[in-house]
Design an enzyme around this catalytic site. Structure first.
Site, PDB file in Angstrom:
ATOM      1  NE  ARG A   4     -15.118  -5.600  27.814  1.00  0.00           N
ATOM      2  CZ  ARG A   4     -16.339  -5.146  27.945  1.00  0.00           C
ATOM      3  NH1 ARG A   4     -17.354  -5.964  28.045  1.00  0.00           N
ATOM      4  NH2 ARG A   4     -16.575  -3.834  27.982  1.00  0.00           N
ATOM      5  CG  ASN A  56      -7.887  -3.945  30.778  1.00  0.00           C
ATOM      6  OD1 ASN A  56      -8.695  -3.062  30.506  1.00  0.00           O
ATOM      7  ND2 ASN A  56      -8.218  -5.028  31.465  1.00  0.00           N
ATOM      8  CG  HIS A  92      -6.004   2.227  35.380  1.00  0.00           C
ATOM      9  ND1 HIS A  92      -6.578   1.010  35.124  1.00  0.00           N
ATOM     10  CD2 HIS A  92      -6.768   3.146  34.762  1.00  0.00           C
ATOM     11  CE1 HIS A  92      -7.659   1.186  34.368  1.00  0.00           C
ATOM     12  NE2 HIS A  92      -7.783   2.469  34.135  1.00  0.00           N
TER      13      HIS A  92
HETATM   14  N1  NAD Z   1     -17.217   1.888  30.173  1.00  0.00           N
HETATM   15  C1  NAD Z   1     -16.067   1.641  29.618  1.00  0.00           C
HETATM   16  O1  NAD Z   1     -15.837   0.564  29.038  1.00  0.00           O
HETATM   17  C2  NAD Z   1     -15.007   2.700  29.650  1.00  0.00           C
HETATM   18  C3  NAD Z   1     -13.878   2.571  28.846  1.00  0.00           C
HETATM   19  C4  NAD Z   1     -12.944   3.596  28.856  1.00  0.00           C
HETATM   20  C5  NAD Z   1     -13.149   4.712  29.652  1.00  0.00           C
HETATM   21  N2  NAD Z   1     -14.255   4.809  30.431  1.00  0.00           N
HETATM   22  C6  NAD Z   1     -14.493   5.986  31.277  1.00  0.00           C
HETATM   23  O2  NAD Z   1     -14.587   7.131  30.438  1.00  0.00           O
HETATM   24  C7  NAD Z   1     -14.281   8.267  31.205  1.00  0.00           C
HETATM   25  C8  NAD Z   1     -13.432   9.208  30.394  1.00  0.00           C
HETATM   26  O3  NAD Z   1     -14.176   9.634  29.288  1.00  0.00           O
HETATM   27  P1  NAD Z   1     -13.765  10.942  28.462  1.00  0.00           P
HETATM   28  O4  NAD Z   1     -12.352  10.910  28.156  1.00  0.00           O
HETATM   29  O5  NAD Z   1     -14.752  11.028  27.352  1.00  0.00           O
HETATM   30  O6  NAD Z   1     -13.943  12.098  29.521  1.00  0.00           O
HETATM   31  P2  NAD Z   1     -15.169  13.028  29.941  1.00  0.00           P
HETATM   32  O7  NAD Z   1     -16.470  12.346  29.791  1.00  0.00           O
HETATM   33  O8  NAD Z   1     -14.845  13.587  31.268  1.00  0.00           O
HETATM   34  O9  NAD Z   1     -15.095  14.184  28.863  1.00  0.00           O
HETATM   35  C9  NAD Z   1     -14.004  15.058  28.858  1.00  0.00           C
HETATM   36  C10 NAD Z   1     -14.458  16.523  28.863  1.00  0.00           C
HETATM   37  O10 NAD Z   1     -14.944  16.872  27.574  1.00  0.00           O
HETATM   38  C11 NAD Z   1     -16.232  17.479  27.679  1.00  0.00           C
HETATM   39  N3  NAD Z   1     -16.905  17.178  26.424  1.00  0.00           N
HETATM   40  C12 NAD Z   1     -17.546  16.046  26.070  1.00  0.00           C
HETATM   41  N4  NAD Z   1     -17.910  16.121  24.789  1.00  0.00           N
HETATM   42  C13 NAD Z   1     -17.515  17.318  24.322  1.00  0.00           C
HETATM   43  C14 NAD Z   1     -17.586  17.966  23.061  1.00  0.00           C
HETATM   44  N5  NAD Z   1     -18.088  17.373  21.984  1.00  0.00           N
HETATM   45  N6  NAD Z   1     -17.084  19.228  22.950  1.00  0.00           N
HETATM   46  C15 NAD Z   1     -16.492  19.821  24.014  1.00  0.00           C
HETATM   47  N7  NAD Z   1     -16.372  19.264  25.214  1.00  0.00           N
HETATM   48  C16 NAD Z   1     -16.878  18.012  25.367  1.00  0.00           C
HETATM   49  C17 NAD Z   1     -16.812  16.880  28.901  1.00  0.00           C
HETATM   50  O11 NAD Z   1     -17.813  17.722  29.425  1.00  0.00           O
HETATM   51  C18 NAD Z   1     -15.599  16.800  29.828  1.00  0.00           C
HETATM   52  O12 NAD Z   1     -15.373  18.038  30.429  1.00  0.00           O
HETATM   53  C19 NAD Z   1     -13.596   7.761  32.474  1.00  0.00           C
HETATM   54  O13 NAD Z   1     -14.471   7.949  33.554  1.00  0.00           O
HETATM   55  C20 NAD Z   1     -13.379   6.285  32.217  1.00  0.00           C
HETATM   56  O14 NAD Z   1     -13.467   5.510  33.389  1.00  0.00           O
HETATM   57  C21 NAD Z   1     -15.164   3.820  30.441  1.00  0.00           C
END
Ligand code: NAD
Length: 524
Positions: free
Chosen positions: A408, A412, A419
């Protein structure tokens, strides 16, 4: 997934009959595995059990199934115990759509009668024996593309449901009784209420979103759930990584507890990775764990965070330092929800798609190269295909290594340097995906210098990222500050980082490297 279906389930669930009904619907022959075994062996299943024992029967069953697969049969009614062997079951999940037909114990008993001709039911108490078999096989039967209830239903309607599942082509994350499906197609969000109903007995749904995804996606979800008579507990968090903290979690906990949710309630996340990670963390802790559904609405959350079960919040000391592993009950990836997503956010998600494609292999990299323009434009078909490819890869990797003890960690790729770049920029100015794109450029440079990757591979990666509008000018970020953040990477052990070193498409190695060595190899 090819249009090939395997029908599984306990004795009396109707596998053979549904196979015949499906055969009419599709105009393709159906194979009944037990009948084929009997034909080959010249003896009934009961006789084979009696004369040769169960182990020999299973070996014969496997052999016969191999020949049925080689024939290219499209509809196969399996034996009741065929899927109990993990290797075989996982193979069937890869080779077609594996469907478990279910029925209540009393229905099954009515159908099997005295159990005659069914060697595993021989003996005194047929009911007790069947109940024991169901309990013993529960985890194996749960690992399938869909479970279909057959109580009080005619075979034609069941065959039609099988046909629908095959065309929706869900991706399975097989984890025994925690198995879940990721459905990826435009419009799948309209099935959310049905998925909630299938996966939870409760009537309450804690609907978690943020200010970015609330309008229109969470609001429409609320309407859908209320129309299906669920009591919705809405929670709208402030959008942004800076709100991925315990205060937001408390907001979810407070709303859920005030509404007196019970163990059968479900948390549903509608939003990007930030919402998904926090909703999942909350779901894993409310009443020691309640159900979780994910409707990711950013490309990154579709291809990465919604699948795999990592939950978490950030602390001053670093990102995602507090969290749990907690798998969802279902994930719906509806690329139509990306229509409101700013282009820059979609591009950032594409970096993770590129990463998945490289880890997956040549065909996936070529797919992205061919459809790069459509992907940046947000073409629904191309985007769905890219999401499916990424989710399939992630499902495969997570099945093998849920807790990131080994393979897994290859997911990364690009993240060690990425990061560090994000942290050095104090998580401002650069999106996570953009930082990952830069990190991948650095990883390819390092790989080439170690003699693992080739110059062509590096150039190909850079060209693909450029085509997708992602940044590749990593040198301007590789200053002392970034390198210092790399040295404090949370995954560092004994001064070394397990660095994902990419080779040709489909090949990546995890090499423990000292941080100063990494710094030397990634810089020009
Ligand atoms: N759990 C895991 O395995 C894993 C893997 C990768 C990333 N992550 C996490 O994911 C996060 C990043 O996620 P992200 O990139 O989705 O960012 P995010 O959740 O912050 O979303 C980005 C922006 O888009 C907006 N948004 C969401 N959906 C929308 C839509 N359909 N239309 C318009 N705006 C919308 C949100 O409100 C936010 O302002 C980080 O915190 C990271 O640590 C977790």
């Amino acid at each position: 997934m090819s249009e090939r279906v395997f029908l599984s389930g306990p004795m009396g669930s109707g596998k053979s009959q549904v196979a015949l009904a499906l055969s009419e619907l599709w105009g393709a022959p159906a194979v009944d595995l037990d009948a084929r075994i009997e034909q080959r062996a010249g003896a009934s299943v009961s006789q084979l059990f009696e004369q040769r024992g169960e182990a020999a029967f299973r070996a014969l069953e496997r052999e016969t199934l191999e020949s049925v697969l080689a024939e290219g049969a499209k509809i196969v009614a399996l034996g009741g115990g065929t899927v109990t062997e993990t290797g075989l079951r996982r193979r069937l999940l890869q080779e077609g759509t594996l469907i478990t037909l279910r029925a209540r114990l009393d229905t099954l008993l009515t159908r099997v009668g005295s159990g005659s001709g069914r060697p595993l039911l021989a003996g005194q108490d047929v009911g007790a024996r069947l109940a024991h078999i169901l309990a013993e096989r529960a985890a194996a039967y749960a690992e399938c593309h869909a479970e279909i209830d057959t109580d009080a239903r005619d075979v034609d309607s069941i065959a039609q449901e099988v046909d629908r599942v095959v065309s929706d082509a869900p991706i399975v994350v097989p984890m025994g009784e925690r198995t879940y499906r990721v459905e990826v197609y435009p419009g799948v969000r309209h099935s959310a209420a049905a998925r909630v109903r299938r996966s939870s007995k409760g009537t309450q749904v804690v609907l978690v979103t943020d200010t970015g995804a609330d309008d229109p996606w969470a609001r429409r979800m609320r309407e859908q759930l209320e129309a299906a008579e669920f009591q919705v507990v809405p929670v709208c968090l402030s959008a942004g990584e800076e709100h991925k903290n315990i205060a937001s979690i408390e907001q979810i906990w407070n709303a859920a507890l005030a509404a007196r949710v019970d163990r059968d309630s479900l948390v549903m996340a509608v939003g990007g990775g930030v919402v998904g990670d926090m909703a999942a963390f909350a779901a894993s802790t409310i009443l020691r764990g309640i159900g979780l559904g994910q409707l990711p609405t950013t490309l990154l959350s579709m291809v990465d965070s919604s699948v795999g079960g990592k939950t978490g919040i950030d602390r001053a000391e670093g990102k995602n330092l507090i969290g749990t592993f907690y798998q969802p009950s279902f994930v719906l990836c509806d690329v139509e929800t990306l229509s409101t997503l700013p282009l820059a956010e979609r591009r950032a998600g594409l970096a993770e798609v590129v990463k998945s494609a490289w880890l997956d292999g040549e065909a996936s990299v070529a797919l992205l190269e061919r459809y790069a323009e459509e992907l940046t434009r947000g073409d629904l078909e191309a985007t769905s295909a890219a999401v499916r490819m990424s989710v399939q890869l992630k499902a495969r990797v997570v099945t093998e290594d849920e807790r990131e003890q080994g393979v897994r960690a290859t997911l990364n790729l690009g993240h060690t340097v990425g990061h560090a770049i994000e942290a050095a920029a104090s998580y401002a100015g650069l999106r996570h995906g953009e930082a990952v794109a830069l990190g991948m450029v650095a990883a390819f440079r390092l790989s080439q210098r170690l003699g693992v990757g080739s110059a062509e591979g590096s150039a190909r990666m850079v060209a693909l990222l450029r085509k997708l509008g992602l940044p590749v000018d990593v040198d301007k970020y590789l200053d002392e500050r970034t390198l210092a953040f790399m040295s404090s990477d949370k995954k560092r052990k004994g001064g070394k980082i397990r660095f994902v070193v990419p080779g040709a498409p489909g090949a990546a190695q995890l090499l423990p490297l000292p941080t100063d060595e990494i710094a030397r190899l990634v810089r020009v």
